[in-house]
Design a protein around this motif. Structure first.
Motif, PDB file in Angstrom:
ATOM      1  N   ALA A  44       2.160  -2.072  14.703  1.00 48.39           N
ATOM      2  CA  ALA A  44       3.091  -1.265  15.343  1.00 48.39           C
ATOM      3  C   ALA A  44       2.737  -0.291  13.641  1.00 48.39           C
ATOM      4  CB  ALA A  44       4.733  -2.546  13.990  1.00 48.39           C
ATOM      5  N   HIS A  45       2.809  -0.686  12.295  1.00 45.31           N
ATOM      6  CA  HIS A  45       1.779   0.301  11.160  1.00 45.31           C
ATOM      7  C   HIS A  45       1.041   0.943  11.850  1.00 45.31           C
ATOM      8  CE1 HIS A  45       3.632  -3.007   8.404  1.00 45.31           C
ATOM      9  NE2 HIS A  45       3.979  -1.851   8.067  1.00 45.31           N
ATOM     10  N   VAL A  46      -0.050   0.976  12.259  1.00 42.14           N
ATOM     11  CA  VAL A  46      -0.669   2.161  12.984  1.00 42.14           C
ATOM     12  C   VAL A  46      -0.279   2.615  13.110  1.00 42.14           C
ATOM     13  CG1 VAL A  46      -3.149   1.739  14.828  1.00 42.14           C
ATOM     14  CG2 VAL A  46      -2.579   0.808  13.362  1.00 42.14           C
ATOM     15  N   SER A  47       1.204   2.671  14.503  1.00 38.35           N
ATOM     16  CA  SER A  47       1.366   3.087  15.717  1.00 38.35           C
ATOM     17  C   SER A  47       2.135   4.602  14.955  1.00 38.35           C
ATOM     18  CB  SER A  47       2.738   2.224  15.829  1.00 38.35           C
ATOM     19  OG  SER A  47       3.492   2.144  15.375  1.00 38.35           O
ATOM     20  N   LEU A  48       2.344   4.304  13.284  1.00 36.92           N
ATOM     21  CA  LEU A  48       2.963   5.210  12.465  1.00 36.92           C
ATOM     22  C   LEU A  48       1.958   6.291  12.125  1.00 36.92           C
ATOM     23  CD1 LEU A  48       5.439   5.827  10.653  1.00 36.92           C
ATOM     24  CD2 LEU A  48       3.971   5.164   9.090  1.00 36.92           C
ATOM     25  N   ALA A  49       0.180   5.937  12.535  1.00 36.81           N
ATOM     26  CA  ALA A  49       0.147   7.049  12.280  1.00 36.81           C
ATOM     27  C   ALA A  49      -0.291   8.266  13.769  1.00 36.81           C
ATOM     28  CB  ALA A  49      -1.808   6.667  12.476  1.00 36.81           C
ATOM     29  N   GLY A  50       0.266   7.345  14.670  1.00 34.20           N
ATOM     30  CA  GLY A  50       0.473   7.892  15.672  1.00 34.20           C
ATOM     31  C   GLY A  50       1.649   8.472  16.081  1.00 34.20           C
ATOM     32  N   VAL A  51       2.617   8.427  15.170  1.00 39.20           N
ATOM     33  CA  VAL A  51       4.025   9.207  15.731  1.00 39.20           C
ATOM     34  C   VAL A  51       3.923  10.651  15.145  1.00 39.20           C
ATOM     35  CG1 VAL A  51       6.228   9.187  14.728  1.00 39.20           C
ATOM     36  CG2 VAL A  51       5.704   7.299  15.858  1.00 39.20           C
ATOM     37  N   VAL A  52       3.267  10.177  12.990  1.00 41.05           N
ATOM     38  CA  VAL A  52       2.566  11.441  12.658  1.00 41.05           C
ATOM     39  C   VAL A  52       1.754  13.001  13.656  1.00 41.05           C
ATOM     40  CG1 VAL A  52       2.253  12.339  10.344  1.00 41.05           C
ATOM     41  CG2 VAL A  52       3.169  10.030  10.738  1.00 41.05           C
ATOM     42  N   LEU A  53       1.021  12.031  13.587  1.00 40.07           N
ATOM     43  CA  LEU A  53      -0.387  12.763  15.056  1.00 40.07           C
ATOM     44  C   LEU A  53       0.609  13.475  16.058  1.00 40.07           C
ATOM     45  CD1 LEU A  53      -2.808  12.917  14.876  1.00 40.07           C
ATOM     46  CD2 LEU A  53      -3.285  11.405  16.415  1.00 40.07           C
ATOM     47  N   GLY A  54       1.232  12.999  16.029  1.00 37.25           N
ATOM     48  CA  GLY A  54       1.765  13.571  17.547  1.00 37.25           C
ATOM     49  C   GLY A  54       2.907  14.509  17.228  1.00 37.25           C
ATOM     50  N   PHE A  55       3.339  13.923  16.256  1.00 37.54           N
ATOM     51  CA  PHE A  55       4.475  15.453  15.428  1.00 37.54           C
ATOM     52  C   PHE A  55       3.684  16.639  14.872  1.00 37.54           C
ATOM     53  CE2 PHE A  55       8.063  12.583  14.974  1.00 37.54           C
ATOM     54  CZ  PHE A  55       9.366  13.826  15.068  1.00 37.54           C
ATOM     55  N   LEU A  56       2.464  16.397  14.637  1.00 39.04           N
ATOM     56  CA  LEU A  56       1.452  17.654  14.465  1.00 39.04           C
ATOM     57  C   LEU A  56       1.095  18.222  15.694  1.00 39.04           C
ATOM     58  CD1 LEU A  56      -0.202  16.041  11.407  1.00 39.04           C
ATOM     59  CD2 LEU A  56       0.897  17.732  10.821  1.00 39.04           C
ATOM     60  N   LEU A  57       0.423  17.597  16.314  1.00 43.18           N
ATOM     61  CA  LEU A  57       0.103  17.718  17.656  1.00 43.18           C
ATOM     62  C   LEU A  57       1.225  18.463  18.631  1.00 43.18           C
ATOM     63  CD1 LEU A  57      -2.877  15.330  18.123  1.00 43.18           C
ATOM     64  CD2 LEU A  57      -3.041  18.010  16.617  1.00 43.18           C
ATOM     65  N   LYS A  58       2.400  18.185  18.522  1.00 42.03           N
ATOM     66  CA  LYS A  58       3.711  18.887  18.851  1.00 42.03           C
ATOM     67  C   LYS A  58       3.429  17.829  20.241  1.00 42.03           C
ATOM     68  CE  LYS A  58       3.767  23.014  16.530  1.00 42.03           C
ATOM     69  NZ  LYS A  58       4.103  22.163  15.624  1.00 42.03           N
ATOM     70  N   ILE A  59       2.914  16.848  20.616  1.00 39.67           N
ATOM     71  CA  ILE A  59       2.936  16.022  21.842  1.00 39.67           C
ATOM     72  C   ILE A  59       4.298  14.989  21.288  1.00 39.67           C
ATOM     73  CG2 ILE A  59       0.531  16.076  22.735  1.00 39.67           C
ATOM     74  CD1 ILE A  59      -0.524  13.807  21.421  1.00 39.67           C
ATOM     75  N   PRO A  60       4.728  14.243  22.675  1.00 43.18           N
ATOM     76  CA  PRO A  60       5.070  13.691  22.467  1.00 43.18           C
ATOM     77  C   PRO A  60       5.514  12.296  20.978  1.00 43.18           C
ATOM     78  CG  PRO A  60       5.613  14.539  24.979  1.00 43.18           C
ATOM     79  CD  PRO A  60       4.720  14.592  24.192  1.00 43.18           C
ATOM     80  N   PRO A  61       5.843  12.012  20.234  1.00 39.46           N
ATOM     81  CA  PRO A  61       5.318  11.053  19.369  1.00 39.46           C
ATOM     82  C   PRO A  61       5.171   9.655  19.389  1.00 39.46           C
ATOM     83  CG  PRO A  61       7.901  12.120  18.322  1.00 39.46           C
ATOM     84  CD  PRO A  61       7.464  12.780  20.174  1.00 39.46           C
ATOM     85  N   LEU A  62       6.074   9.332  20.926  1.00 39.19           N
ATOM     86  CA  LEU A  62       6.259   8.410  21.529  1.00 39.19           C
ATOM     87  C   LEU A  62       4.631   7.842  22.424  1.00 39.19           C
ATOM     88  CD1 LEU A  62       7.359   5.651  21.931  1.00 39.19           C
ATOM     89  CD2 LEU A  62       8.524   6.218  24.093  1.00 39.19           C
ATOM     90  N   LEU A  63       4.444   8.605  23.020  1.00 34.14           N
ATOM     91  CA  LEU A  63       3.013   8.662  23.770  1.00 34.14           C
ATOM     92  C   LEU A  63       2.042   9.019  22.975  1.00 34.14           C
ATOM     93  CD1 LEU A  63       3.415  11.706  27.094  1.00 34.14           C
ATOM     94  CD2 LEU A  63       3.289   9.050  26.646  1.00 34.14           C
ATOM     95  N   ALA A  64       2.116   9.945  21.802  1.00 37.60           N
ATOM     96  CA  ALA A  64       0.886   9.581  20.845  1.00 37.60           C
ATOM     97  C   ALA A  64       0.822   8.364  20.108  1.00 37.60           C
ATOM     98  CB  ALA A  64       0.952  10.894  19.538  1.00 37.60           C
ATOM     99  N   SER A  65       2.206   7.916  19.932  1.00 31.30           N
ATOM    100  CA  SER A  65       1.628   6.565  19.182  1.00 31.30           C
ATOM    101  C   SER A  65       1.512   5.305  20.455  1.00 31.30           C
ATOM    102  CB  SER A  65       3.190   6.025  18.668  1.00 31.30           C
ATOM    103  OG  SER A  65       3.950   4.509  19.038  1.00 31.30           O
TER     104      SER A  65
END
Lengths: 265, 223
Positions: A44-65
């Motif tokens: 879950a904590h790792v997935s936060l990095a994915g969420v932030v990355l998703g916002f930065l790369l403008k891809i759905p945060p859930l998919l990035a997570s």
């Protein structure tokens, strides 16, 4: 009819919540019996990095997570195979995930509010896209588990026994952590990163108090999880409580109820 | 022993060596086992008994030498120590047996294995509620439900009280006599091995075979 169902976001919340209440304790039971319950929180904590990355790369945060958590889970299993104690591996990845997320947050512009909604879950911001990603993930993970239920059971029971029967345990361990990663990513959307482990583990701990076999324990855990999520959604709507917190508190009440039942009977 | 022993080996090791980081545990092991044999395996701690079994079962990879296991001979395995998670694993005896089998309805096979091991009465109980001896018999039933032709028992009576051990050995003896399956049985107890088995292997980095198990008492009474 309940007023609650007049709002589309609540209908979305109920659909996503019901699917997750089935998925989370199924994976959670395997995590508990494998003595690996901390995996959910780590991912879950790792997935936060994915969420932030998703916002930065403008891809759905859930998919990035999902992508980030999946890669982390595979990495964790690979490191664990090198005989580093399971718990220590979790600390490595938990700290790493959180560190990457905080560093990436520095580059974010204007999405703080939405990113922070992932900490505690935000049912109101769940989109139809989130609902579909969750449904596909849940159906996929549950299909894999039910098709290979006996193999997952055997590997969880004793790896040596499974291996002596020709089960390729490394493959099945990888598959299991990959499914756990998918589950964590989608559960996080509802209860938030800080509570994701709770929805996967607490209903299982409550169900275990009844002292039944594996399958019945799984079914009871699903029942407790469904009750917690549905009641949590009602409470959060009518009393205006944080949804994730309400769900987990109800699950906790179920645990204490079953714990008292076990020790008083 | 009434089981008929045939001439073609079902298991064959040729110059097999295996080592961990701190050196070889097994060196140039040559060994043939035949269908229907009841073989005892003895040797000092760290001598390589469990390593030998794990190579045979494919749990450990072969490093040197060659090994043949007749593919027609399915192996049932009862480990020396079940992992700690087994002791409080929330599963009934029936679930442990059923989930050891491929998908399908195997009720008859499960009942049959439970009857042979006299554990039918535990069928609906949780494995965590059983005593050490009862749990060990259940795990023999679990091995038998796979219809093995080779049964591998790694110190099966460890931690089991003496009366339960006697029941256990009678059960294995009966099983061997009735089914004619090959049984490999690791034990620390030389007297038991000398009394129960038809051949004995002494494992201490290499393997020495004793066709008369009683001889092991004279040669290795210190084990």
């Amino acid at each position: 009819m309940f007023e609650i169902f007049q709002f589309e976001f609540m209908i979305r919340a109920f659909i996503i919540g019901i699917f997750l209440s089935v998925l989370a304790p199924v994976l959670g039971l395997f995590l508990v019996v494998r003595r690996y319950p901390g995996l959910a929180d780590t991912l879950a904590h790792v997935s936060l990095a994915g969420v932030v990355l998703g916002f930065l790369l403008k891809i759905p945060p859930l998919l990035a997570s999902i992508g980030t958590t999946f890669l982390a889970a595979i990495g964790m299993e690979a490191v664990r195979r090198k005989k580093i104690f399971g718990e220590s591996v979790q600390v490595l990845f938990l700290s790493g995930g959180l560190a990457i997320a905080t560093v990436l947050l520095r580059f974010d512009q204007g999405n703080r509010q939405e990113i922070f909604s992932f900490f505690f879950g935000s049912i109101a911001t769940v989109s139809w896209q989130d609902v579909w990603i969750t449904l596909i993930t849940a159906v996929f993970a549950l299909t894999i588990i039910s098709l290979f239920y006996r193999t997952f059971f055997l590997v969880a029971l004793d790896e040596d026994l499974a291996q002596a029967q020709g089960v390729r345990i490394h493959f099945w361990n990888f598959l299991f952590v990959a499914l756990a990663a998918l589950t964590v990513s989608v559960v996080m959307r509802v209860v938030g990163i800080l509570l994701v482990g709770s929805l996967m583990i607490i209903p299982v701990l409550a169900a275990l108090q009844f002292g039944y076999g594996f399958f019945r324990t799984m079914m009871i855990a699903i029942g407790i999880s469904l009750f917690s999520v549905i009641a949590g959604l009602f409470f959060s709507y009518y009393i205006d409580l944080a949804t994730g917190g309400a769900i987990v508190l109800i699950a906790l009440s179920c645990f204490f109820g079953s714990f008292l039942y076990k020790h008083s009977s | 022993m009434s089981a008929k022993i045939r001439n073609k080996p079902c298991i064959n090791f040729e110059n097999v060596s295996f080592g961990y980081r701190d050196g070889d545990v097994l060196q140039n092991v040559n060994l043939s086992l035949f269908p229907g044999e009841y073989v005892g395996i003895v040797g000092p701690n760290g001598g390589g008994k469990t390593t030998l079994l794990k190579l045979l079962l494919g749990i450990l990879p072969l490093q040197k030498g060659s090994m043949f296991v007749d593919p027609a001979m399915r192996i049932g395995y009862v480990p020396q120590r079940l992992s700690q998670s087994v002791f409080d694993f929330p599963a009934t005896v029936e679930e442990v047996l059923v989930n050891s089998l491929p998908r399908g309805d195997h009720r008859k096979a499960v009942d049959c294995a439970l009857q042979i091991t006299d554990t039918m009465k535990y069928k609906k109980r949780l494995i965590s509620q059983l005593s050490g001896g009862e749990r060990q018999r259940v795990f023999i039933a679990r091995a038998l439900v796979l219809s093995p032709r080779i049964l591998v028992l790694d110190e099966p009576a460890t931690g089991v009280d003496t009366p339960s051990q006697d029941v256990f050995y009678r059960m294995i003896d009966r099983l061997h006599a009735l089914s004619g399956m090959t049984i490999l049985f690791v034990s620390h107890d030389l007297e038991i091995v000398a009394r129960e088995t038809t051949r004995c292997l002494y494992v201490n980095r290499t393997v020495t075979s004793y066709s008369c198990p009683a001889d092991i008492l004279q040669h290795h009474h210190h084990v």
